[in-house]
Structures are given as structure tokens and as C-alpha cells.
Design a protein around this motif. Structure first.
Motif: not given
Length: 610
Positions: A520, A523-527, A529-530
Motif C-alpha cells: 500500500r 503504491k501511494e508513493k507510485e514506486a 503499480q502491481e
């Protein structure tokens, strides 16, 4: 308490200056005059003039600046970690025994280009004094060295450009009747380039090609020559904390070896380890070549270990037999021997090999100039071409093996394939012997580096057989690199979470909870995607457990008993990279204030194995 007057201005669009007059009654003093294009700073018996070309001086004083990495340093300065500055006193010269001799002839001049070439590329200081040191100029200079030398060679204010701090430090050692005149010269174009590169290196470390192209455009715009560019870049890279620790350790080993006049296998192994570590940390090889040259490490190598140099000289000397109508053209077998010799010289950091090559090239030029057969040059160029192929290939494979986030381009793979064909024409086994066997046996090769090298080795064979495409090979190598990057990202985040939030991570449920939390966050840091792959995350947890076991259970035993065998057994079976483990060991020793020499002793087994 002293007072200060500060004068700031510009000689031209390249040179900027800050001049400080410091004295108890500074406000009552006149210390400068401007006439035409000359700016003169003066006090009784002393003068320093700035004009469009450079400086002119007479009287006492001298210059100082922060050492840039690679500037020629006396061994005494090089060996002292607290000495950071270069100090030059007017009229002082070194005698054969290394001591200083002073003269009453202190007048002189120096162009700006030479000032920023011999000293610091960005900031240089000049100074003179009154009221503290009586006698002849020679006696004044000797007094200045005794009173201020230690401070000026060690003050951190020099590198930071803190003029007020410097004047306070100097005045703390002078009498109340003294006056200090301090002139700081700044190369504005170099400073702009220096600050730009420092920002890029701090931000990226491995600077993207697009940003590097902009940096080169800036250098062209400012008219900065390539030597000064390289000098500033190397100095900035050296000062990065991770780089400096490695380079300083390398330097200290060389200094110890230089003093005793020999280098043993253990020390050689430590130097090899640091050179390999430098590749992984993207530290430029020039940092080490500079130290090797300054401390002449090549003179310390045991002569019995240099048979490959004798063979190299014999083969290269053979090309001169053309002059006597003797057919001594360099054949495939000779070239293979020369390439193996070059590999050994590279592994040993033996610059004698390159010296032999330079001597041969010079001899060829001289003989052809005197009318010798042009075939001399053709033979020599033929050899040098293969050496260039060796350097390019070795550098590409070494970066792939030891650097993180390195991606081979399609052009690089084509170059490797072309070089492989040339080496295969000499000997089908030569390419693997020169470029893969040694790397794959290197104890510092990590598991991801090993994966990439083995895949490249097989991929090049498949390309030759038509069973693989260049695009496919590059794609698979990049996939391994992506997996490596994700693994290191997960490892860092998992350790951080365990340290602050999760004290337990043994059960499957606890591990799943940790995986979901990190997923989570990334993904929040856009590091990411899956979802985090479960098998990769399990490897991360195993790594953390193995690391904890070594740090808390095995390492204290290894240190107490100096049990090198236990350490090597753990390394072979744990799956941890040697790089990673040795950084853990260093942190353990520093945290527990243990002598680093003990750490070198438990690593000695590697040196003996070599």
C-alpha cells in the motif's frame, strides 16, 4: 576584539574577489587603492596587486586553499586525515630531505589560470600580515609557519569559504597589535559548473544521459577545459560520504605499504576488494589511479609475481625486429598472451604494463621518424586495437556484474558481440577466459550480478547461433535489473517497518500483513503499480532473518575467536552478498567501538585464498 572591513568586487566576468582587512583599529586603516585596471592591497612592507592577467606580490604571507582530490600532496599531508588544506608561503622551497628552506626573495606573480590549475579550481586565498612577526622576510615567513601553519592546513573554514570564521581563527593566534589581510579569489565559471555537478551527483549519483548532456553544454558555454571539468567532478565524487570512506581506506593501505616498501597478499586482497566495491558504488577508477600514481604502488609489487611483464616486453620488443628483415609479426598466440598479461596487470593494479606500452609506442614513433619501416606502427596499432577492445569489453561486463540499476543498450550488446568475434578469431576459449571466468569467481559478485553475467554469456552464444535477438537479450537483462531494484526497495522498506512497527514477522500471517502494508505504501508513493510478488517477498524475509542471525549470533563469536572459517562458511551458504555483509560488519565494529584492524584480520582468509 578585532574589527573587519570587507571589500567585494569583480576583476572581470571570470574572477571575483572578497578582500578582508582585520585589525583592532581596522576602520582607521586604508588598505587598498584602485587605479585603472589595477587593484592594490597593501600594508607596511607588503603588497598584493590584482590586474586583468593575475596577481603580483611582495612582502610576507602566501596562499592557501582546500586540497582537491588528486592535487600533488606531500606524503606527510596525505597521511594525516585532519590535513585538508594546501599552504604555500612565498620564498619557501622543499629541500631534498623534505624540510623547508626560506628565502628573503618573496616577490612574484602568477596568472589566474595557473592559480586555479595548481590550487583549488574554485576558491583560493592569499594573505599577508603586519605587527606579529619582526625581522627579515625569511624570519617573518618562518614565524608565520610556526604560528599559523597548523591552523591554515586544518581549518574547515577554508573549504567552506567562511572568511569571518577564518579571520577569527587566525586572530586567536595573533597579538592585539596584528593586522591580517585576506584576499579570496573565486573562479565564477568553475563555481557554476561545480555547483551544477554537485547538485546532479547528490540527486542522481548515476547521472542520467540527458542531464549529463546539459552539463557538457554548460561546460562548453563557459569555456571550461576537460581537465578542469574532470578535476571538479572527481573531487565532488570523492567527497560523497560513501565514496570517501572507500577511497580513504584504499589510500591508507597504500600509505602503509609505501612506508614499509612492500605489499603483501593480504594487503593486495584488501585493495582488490576496495576496487571491486568502487565499481558497485560507481566510484570513478581515476580516484584510485591517482593514488596509485602518487604513491607508486607499482614499485611495491613483488618482482617474482611479474613474469607476465617480462613476456609482454619480449613480445612487444619483437616488433622492432622488422628493421633487421626478420619476420616477427605478432601472431594470434602472441596476442592471446598479451591480453592475458593485460588482464593480470589490471587485476594487480600494475601500471608497469601501461608504462611498457607507452615506451613501445614512443620508440615506434622515434624509429619511424628516423626512417624505419612503417610496418612498425602497423604492428603496434594492431596490438593497441585489441587492448582497446579488451578495455571496452571488461568495463561493460564489470559494470553489469557489480553496479546496481545498470542497463546495457542494444548498441552495447552489438559492441560486445563484435568484440567477441574478434577474440574468438584469436582463440575460441579466449573471450570466456578474459571476461567471464574471473568475474564469476569473484567473491564479491552478488546473486543478481551473477544472474546477469551468466545470462549475458549464454545470450551472446545464442545470438551467434541465431536463437536469440539483441532486443530479446537486452529485455531479459533489464528484467533481472528490475527484479534486483524491486528486491532492494522491498528489503529497505521491510527493515524499516520491522524496526519501527513490526517486532514479529515469523508467522505466515505476520508476513502477509507486512507485505500488504508495504505494498500500500509503495503504491501511494507510485514506486509500485502491481502487488508485491509473494516469492520475492519471502526471499526478502529470509534475507532479514539470515542477517539478524549473523549479526546477533555468529558475528560476536567470529570476532571473539577470530574464526575466519566460520565466517567463510556462512558466506558460502547464506546467500547474502559479500558486499552487503561487509558493510554490516563495519557498522557493527563502529557501533561497538572495536578496532578495524581486527575486522581486517577476520577477512584475512580471503587474502590467503588469493
Amino acid at each position: 576584539m578585532h574589527q573587519e572591513i570587507l571589500l567585494h568586487g569583480h576583476v572581470d566576468d571570470t574572477i571575483e574577489y572578497f578582500a578582508t582587512a582585520a585589525a583592532k583599529d581596522a576602520f582607521q586603516r586604508c588598505f587598498y587603492e584602485f587605479s585603472g585596471e589595477r587593484l592594490r592591497f597593501f600594508s607596511p612592507g607588503n603588497e598584493l596587486v590584482l590586474d586583468k592577467e593575475g596577481i603580483h606580490h611582495h612582502g610576507n604571507g602566501g596562499s592557501f586553499c582546500e586540497y582537491m582530490f588528486g592535487v600533488e600532496q606531500p606524503l606527510a599531508d596525505l597521511a594525516k586525515m585532519d590535513v585538508s588544506n594546501r599552504l604555500v608561503l612565498y620564498g619557501a622551497t622543499y629541500k631534498e630531505d623534505g624540510s623547508l628552506a626560506f628565502s628573503d626573495r618573496t616577490e612574484g606573480s602568477k596568472p589566474y589560470e595557473r592559480i586555479f590549475f595548481e590550487g583549488n579550481a574554485v576558491y583560493n586565498y592569499f594573505f599577508f600580515l603586519t605587527g606579529s612577526f619582526p625581522g627579515s622576510l625569511r624570519e617573518q615567513q618562518e614565524g608565520i609557519l610556526r604560528q599559523l601553519g597548523k591552523l591554515l592546513k586544518r581549518s574547515a573554514g577554508v573549504g567552506r569559504g567562511e572568511d569571518t570564521r577564518l579571520s577569527e581563527e587566525i586572530f586567536g593566534l595573533l597579538g592585539h597589535k596584528s593586522s591580517l589581510y585576506l584576499i579570496k579569489l573565486i573562479h565564477k565559471k568553475h563555481r557554476r559548473y561545480h555547483e551544477t555537478f554537485r547538485h546532479l551527483y547528490k540527486t542522481y549519483k548515476a547521472i542520467p544521459d540527458q542531464e549529463y548532456e546539459r552539463l557538457q553544454s554548460l561546460a562548453d558555454e563557459l569555456g571550461i577545459d576537460r581537465y578542469q571539468q574532470e578535476r571538479m567532478r572527481i573531487d565532488i565524487m570523492y567527497r560523497h560520504p560513501e565514496n570517501r570512506r572507500i577511497v580513504d581506506e584504499y589510500k591508507n593501505i597504500l600509505i602503509d605499504c609505501h612506508r614499509k616498501g612492500t605489499i603483501n597478499k593480504q594487503e593486495n586482497a584488501r585493495l582488490t576488494r576496495l576496487k571491486t566495491l568502487s565499481v558497485r558504488n560507481k566510484i570513478p577508477a581515476a580516484l584510485f589511479y591517482t593514488l596509485d600514481d602518487m604513491l607508486r604502488v607499482d614499485k611495491l609489487v613483488d618482482q617474482g609475481e611479474q613474469d607476465y611483464l617480462a613476456e609482454t616486453r619480449q613480445i612487444l620488443d619483437g616488433i622492432f625486429l622488422h628493421e633487421h628483415q626478420i619476420d616477427s609479426s605478432v601472431n594470434r598466440e602472441d596476442l592471446a598472451k598479451l591480453l592475458h598479461a593485460k588482464m593480470q596487470a589490471s587485476d594487480n593494479r600494475d601500471h608497469n604494463f601501461e608504462q611498457i606500452l607507452l615506451e613501445t609506442g614512443k620508440a615506434c614513433d622515434e624509429k619511424i621518424r628516423d626512417g624505419a619501416d612503417i610496418r612498425l606502427l602497423e604492428s603496434f596499432s594492431y596490438i593497441v586495437t585489441y587492448f582497446d577492445r579488451f578495455d571496452n569489453t571488461a568495463a561493460s561486463i564489470s559494470r553489469l556484474a557489480f553496479m546496481e540499476n545498470i542497463r546495457l543498450s542494444e548498441e552495447a550488446v552489438r559492441s560486445l558481440l563484435g568484440n567477441k568475434k574478434e577474440f574468438d578469431d584469436l582463440d575460441p576459449a579466449l573471450f570466456a577466459e578474459l571476461f567471464f571466468e574471473g568475474v564469476l569467481k569473484n567473491p564479491y559478485l552478488g546473486r543478481f550480478g551473477s544472474k546477469k553475467v551468466q545470462y549475458l554469456r549464454e545470450g551472446l552464444k545464442q545470438l551467434e547461433q541465431g536463437r536469440q535477438t539483441i532486443q530479446g537479450l537486452v529485455s531479459e537483462l533489464n528484467l533481472i535489473t528490475d527484479q534486483e531494484n524491486l528486491y532492494r526497495l522491498l528489503l529497505g522498506h521491510a527493515k524499516e517497518h520491522i524496526r519501527h512497527y513490526y517486532s514479529r514477522y515469523n508467522s505466515k500471517a505476520e508476513q502477509e500483513e507486512l507485505r500488504a502494508e508495504i505494498s500500500r505504501e509503495l503504491k501511494e508513493k507510485e514506486a509500485l503499480q502491481e502487488e508485491i510478488p509473494a516469492d520475492l517477498f519471502r526471499e526478502v524475509i529470509v534475507h532479514i532473518k539470515t542477517e539478524a542471525m549473523y549479526l546477533h549470533n555468529l558475528l560476536p563469536r567470529i570476532v571473539a575467536d577470530k574464526d575466519m572459517a566460520l565466517r567463510e562458511d556462512f558466506l558460502k551458504n547464506s546467500g547474502l552478498d559479500r558486499f552487503y555483509l561487509e558493510e554490516m560488519e563495519r557498522e557493527y565494529f563502529e557501533l561497538n567501538s572495536l578496532p578495524l584492524e581486527d575486522l581486517y584480520q577476520i577477512r584475512k582468509g580471503l587474502g590467503e585464498a588469493d
